[in-house]
Design a protein around this motif. Sequence first.
Motif, PDB file in Angstrom:
ATOM      1  N   GLU A 103       2.748  -8.359  -7.784  1.00  0.00           N
ATOM      2  CA  GLU A 103       1.606  -9.188  -8.174  1.00  0.00           C
ATOM      3  C   GLU A 103       0.317  -8.380  -8.269  1.00  0.00           C
ATOM      4  N   ARG A 104       0.151  -7.430  -7.373  1.00  0.00           N
ATOM      5  CA  ARG A 104      -1.118  -6.689  -7.311  1.00  0.00           C
ATOM      6  C   ARG A 104      -1.039  -5.312  -7.954  1.00  0.00           C
ATOM      7  N   GLY A 105       0.107  -5.004  -8.561  1.00  0.00           N
ATOM      8  CA  GLY A 105       0.257  -3.728  -9.259  1.00  0.00           C
ATOM      9  C   GLY A 105       0.070  -2.525  -8.353  1.00  0.00           C
ATOM     10  N   LEU A 106       0.737  -2.538  -7.211  1.00  0.00           N
ATOM     11  CA  LEU A 106       0.546  -1.491  -6.201  1.00  0.00           C
ATOM     12  C   LEU A 106       1.653  -0.449  -6.178  1.00  0.00           C
ATOM     13  N   LEU A 107       2.524  -0.461  -7.177  1.00  0.00           N
ATOM     14  CA  LEU A 107       3.587   0.550  -7.202  1.00  0.00           C
ATOM     15  C   LEU A 107       2.976   1.943  -7.240  1.00  0.00           C
ATOM     16  N   GLN A 108       3.514   2.834  -6.432  1.00  0.00           N
ATOM     17  CA  GLN A 108       2.999   4.206  -6.388  1.00  0.00           C
ATOM     18  C   GLN A 108       3.264   4.910  -7.707  1.00  0.00           C
ATOM     19  N   THR A 109       2.274   5.621  -8.194  1.00  0.00           N
ATOM     20  CA  THR A 109       2.432   6.358  -9.436  1.00  0.00           C
ATOM     21  C   THR A 109       2.467   7.858  -9.181  1.00  0.00           C
ATOM     22  N   PRO A 120      11.924   6.273  10.019  1.00  0.00           N
ATOM     23  CA  PRO A 120      11.368   4.935   9.739  1.00  0.00           C
ATOM     24  C   PRO A 120      10.989   4.168  10.995  1.00  0.00           C
ATOM     25  N   VAL A 121      11.716   4.368  12.100  1.00  0.00           N
ATOM     26  CA  VAL A 121      11.338   3.700  13.353  1.00  0.00           C
ATOM     27  C   VAL A 121       9.973   4.198  13.815  1.00  0.00           C
ATOM     28  N   LYS A 122       9.750   5.501  13.696  1.00  0.00           N
ATOM     29  CA  LYS A 122       8.446   6.061  14.073  1.00  0.00           C
ATOM     30  C   LYS A 122       7.341   5.475  13.201  1.00  0.00           C
ATOM     31  N   ARG A 123       7.622   5.337  11.897  1.00  0.00           N
ATOM     32  CA  ARG A 123       6.627   4.734  10.993  1.00  0.00           C
ATOM     33  C   ARG A 123       6.391   3.277  11.389  1.00  0.00           C
ATOM     34  N   ALA A 124       7.464   2.562  11.715  1.00  0.00           N
ATOM     35  CA  ALA A 124       7.331   1.158  12.129  1.00  0.00           C
ATOM     36  C   ALA A 124       6.464   1.042  13.374  1.00  0.00           C
ATOM     37  N   VAL A 125       6.656   1.954  14.325  1.00  0.00           N
ATOM     38  CA  VAL A 125       5.853   1.953  15.553  1.00  0.00           C
ATOM     39  C   VAL A 125       4.381   2.148  15.217  1.00  0.00           C
ATOM     40  N   LEU A 129      10.157   0.286   2.004  1.00  0.00           N
ATOM     41  CA  LEU A 129       9.451   0.578   0.752  1.00  0.00           C
ATOM     42  C   LEU A 129       8.528   1.784   0.907  1.00  0.00           C
ATOM     43  N   LEU A 130       7.901   1.898   2.067  1.00  0.00           N
ATOM     44  CA  LEU A 130       7.059   3.065   2.344  1.00  0.00           C
ATOM     45  C   LEU A 130       7.902   4.330   2.439  1.00  0.00           C
ATOM     46  N   GLU A 131       9.061   4.217   3.064  1.00  0.00           N
ATOM     47  CA  GLU A 131       9.949   5.378   3.205  1.00  0.00           C
ATOM     48  C   GLU A 131      10.462   5.849   1.847  1.00  0.00           C
ATOM     49  N   LYS A 132      10.732   4.910   0.951  1.00  0.00           N
ATOM     50  CA  LYS A 132      11.235   5.260  -0.384  1.00  0.00           C
ATOM     51  C   LYS A 132      10.142   5.789  -1.300  1.00  0.00           C
ATOM     52  N   GLY A 133       8.887   5.605  -0.886  1.00  0.00           N
ATOM     53  CA  GLY A 133       7.785   6.026  -1.745  1.00  0.00           C
ATOM     54  C   GLY A 133       7.431   5.003  -2.791  1.00  0.00           C
ATOM     55  N   THR A 134       7.921   3.783  -2.638  1.00  0.00           N
ATOM     56  CA  THR A 134       7.601   2.721  -3.603  1.00  0.00           C
ATOM     57  C   THR A 134       6.109   2.418  -3.583  1.00  0.00           C
ATOM     58  N   THR A 188       2.279   3.770  -1.512  1.00  0.00           N
ATOM     59  CA  THR A 188       1.651   4.774  -0.661  1.00  0.00           C
ATOM     60  C   THR A 188       1.279   4.149   0.679  1.00  0.00           C
ATOM     61  N   SER A 189       0.911   5.004   1.610  1.00  0.00           N
ATOM     62  CA  SER A 189       0.487   4.511   2.915  1.00  0.00           C
ATOM     63  C   SER A 189      -0.764   3.636   2.784  1.00  0.00           C
ATOM     64  N   ALA A 190      -1.680   4.052   1.920  1.00  0.00           N
ATOM     65  CA  ALA A 190      -2.908   3.268   1.719  1.00  0.00           C
ATOM     66  C   ALA A 190      -2.590   1.897   1.142  1.00  0.00           C
ATOM     67  N   ALA A 191      -1.710   1.863   0.143  1.00  0.00           N
ATOM     68  CA  ALA A 191      -1.321   0.584  -0.452  1.00  0.00           C
ATOM     69  C   ALA A 191      -0.528  -0.259   0.551  1.00  0.00           C
ATOM     70  N   GLY A 192       0.240   0.417   1.399  1.00  0.00           N
ATOM     71  CA  GLY A 192       1.026  -0.282   2.415  1.00  0.00           C
ATOM     72  C   GLY A 192       0.146  -1.097   3.348  1.00  0.00           C
ATOM     73  N   LYS A 193      -1.028  -0.562   3.670  1.00  0.00           N
ATOM     74  CA  LYS A 193      -1.963  -1.290   4.541  1.00  0.00           C
ATOM     75  C   LYS A 193      -2.482  -2.555   3.844  1.00  0.00           C
ATOM     76  N   VAL A 194      -2.706  -2.432   2.544  1.00  0.00           N
ATOM     77  CA  VAL A 194      -3.155  -3.595   1.761  1.00  0.00           C
ATOM     78  C   VAL A 194      -2.057  -4.659   1.738  1.00  0.00           C
ATOM     79  N   VAL A 195      -0.817  -4.196   1.533  1.00  0.00           N
ATOM     80  CA  VAL A 195       0.319  -5.121   1.500  1.00  0.00           C
ATOM     81  C   VAL A 195       0.483  -5.818   2.849  1.00  0.00           C
ATOM     82  N   LEU A 196       0.339  -5.053   3.930  1.00  0.00           N
ATOM     83  CA  LEU A 196       0.492  -5.622   5.266  1.00  0.00           C
ATOM     84  C   LEU A 196      -0.546  -6.722   5.510  1.00  0.00           C
ATOM     85  N   GLU A 197      -1.786  -6.473   5.103  1.00  0.00           N
ATOM     86  CA  GLU A 197      -2.844  -7.480   5.277  1.00  0.00           C
ATOM     87  C   GLU A 197      -2.531  -8.749   4.496  1.00  0.00           C
ATOM     88  N   GLU A 198      -1.996  -8.591   3.279  1.00  0.00           N
ATOM     89  CA  GLU A 198      -1.642  -9.760   2.463  1.00  0.00           C
ATOM     90  C   GLU A 198      -0.453 -10.501   3.069  1.00  0.00           C
TER      91      GLU A 198
END
Length: 488
Positions: free
Chosen positions: A421-427, A351-356, A390-395, A397-407
């Motif tokens: 709110e935006r219905g971004l849970l990974q399916t 997770p630290v590597k992902r955070a970086v 949340l990204l590490e748990k797979g809640t 996706t990486s693509a959705a994570g970028k959207v969340v970060l921008e918001e």
Amino acid sequence: MRQPVIGLEIHSQLKTHTKMFCGCANDPDETHPNAHVCPVCMGHPGTLPVPNKNAVEAVVKVGLALSCTIAERSKFDRKNYFYPDLPKGYQISQYDMPFAERGWLEVLGKRVRITRVHLEEDTGRLVHGAVGASFVDFNRAGVPLMELVTEPDITSAEEAVACAKKLQMIFQYLEVSDANMEKGQMRCEVNISMTGDDGARGTKVEIKNLNSFAAVRDAIAYEIKRQSAALEKGARVIQETRGWDENKKATVSQRLKESAHDYRYFPEPDIPAIIVGDDPSIPKDQRIDVARLAASLPELPDQKVARFESEFGIGAKDVEIIVSDKYTAAFFEHVVSELGGVLGKEELPVPVKRAVNYFNTDLRKLLNETGTSISEMRITPENFAELILLLEKGTVTSAAGKVVLEEMFRTGKDPSNIIAERGLLQTSDTGELERIAREAFDAHPAIVADYKKGKTNALEALVGKVMAHTKGKANPQVVRELFQKLLQ
């Protein structure tokens, strides 16, 4: 072969509440001219300067951080020259007894020696009007100005810029100066000469008042070419002061270079010598407590780099970006602390590597695009760490994570709330994803054909189609496995 010989002079306004020798406010953000002036900083007859102890301590702290020898006794001197924005007709500076001498700085694997660090007062500011008149703003006159001089140990523009950047970081980490070059709080001057064919050092030229790292780099590069061309023709390089013309991308002659005797230095008669050290015969309020200042030094950039690399396993390039700003470093360390509060030590590296990665790419991009600093942004370390978990748990996706970060960056909201709110849970619903994958498979026969021809990247193109269709919610690994079955 001729080589450049370069030394730097770094001027940095100190972060004190008041000016160097009077009680006027030291406010670099003041926009009204001549709002912070008094008889002392305006040089009126009969006024007496009183040194700002906080400014003296700031210079001593810089000297300690750079392994300098701190003077036991120091004094101020008068540097005499006339200029419209120097109200007294002389500048209170230091000549032969500076506060700190003979230190060093590690830059790009080599040691650059520090000649001295001394303290003086800044001048006012000239404002050239459109009507052909010039005006003087004395708000800056008397502001504490630290000058740091290096030995001519630098041999390239790259080294010079790296040295200036590192000094800026140290000033900011020590909290002695904001060192903002855009606001004029830090200015660089370059002394440069070229060695002759015999290796002897040539005539030195000084380039004054460089107000950006790009200007330092470009001015040095230009001056190396200019001096080299002159020497090749057998011409003589003149000792002079030159300025940098940003529009012409060239240095321009300003005046012949003054020597120390031109300034007619003599001890400042209105300020007694300053005792620096632990002389018990001198009352504490009349001396600078070096031991206390040494004990107060924070963790400096090089120390932080070494610790981040060893404790967090961060690569050299990534840690350099993180540590380049003290607020950035503090934010990131807070993020890692939050992750460590949830995960065990053995679980932290991934997770630290992902955070970086998110920190130095996606978040950095948002900061640069908006001109926002880490200290100004709405994302908290706690929320950034939560997104990483949340990204590490797979809640998400990486693509959705970028959207969340921008918001998060735009609104400061909690990542869990944004995801809901935006219905971004990974399916990972295999049935639904298999239907979408089959549609993508049938709709893009050319990509399928490319894969069967051995172009393995075509698989990722198909996965990308599904990710786009699901707005980043599909589990990419599940989608990848579905396509692998379809392509068999």
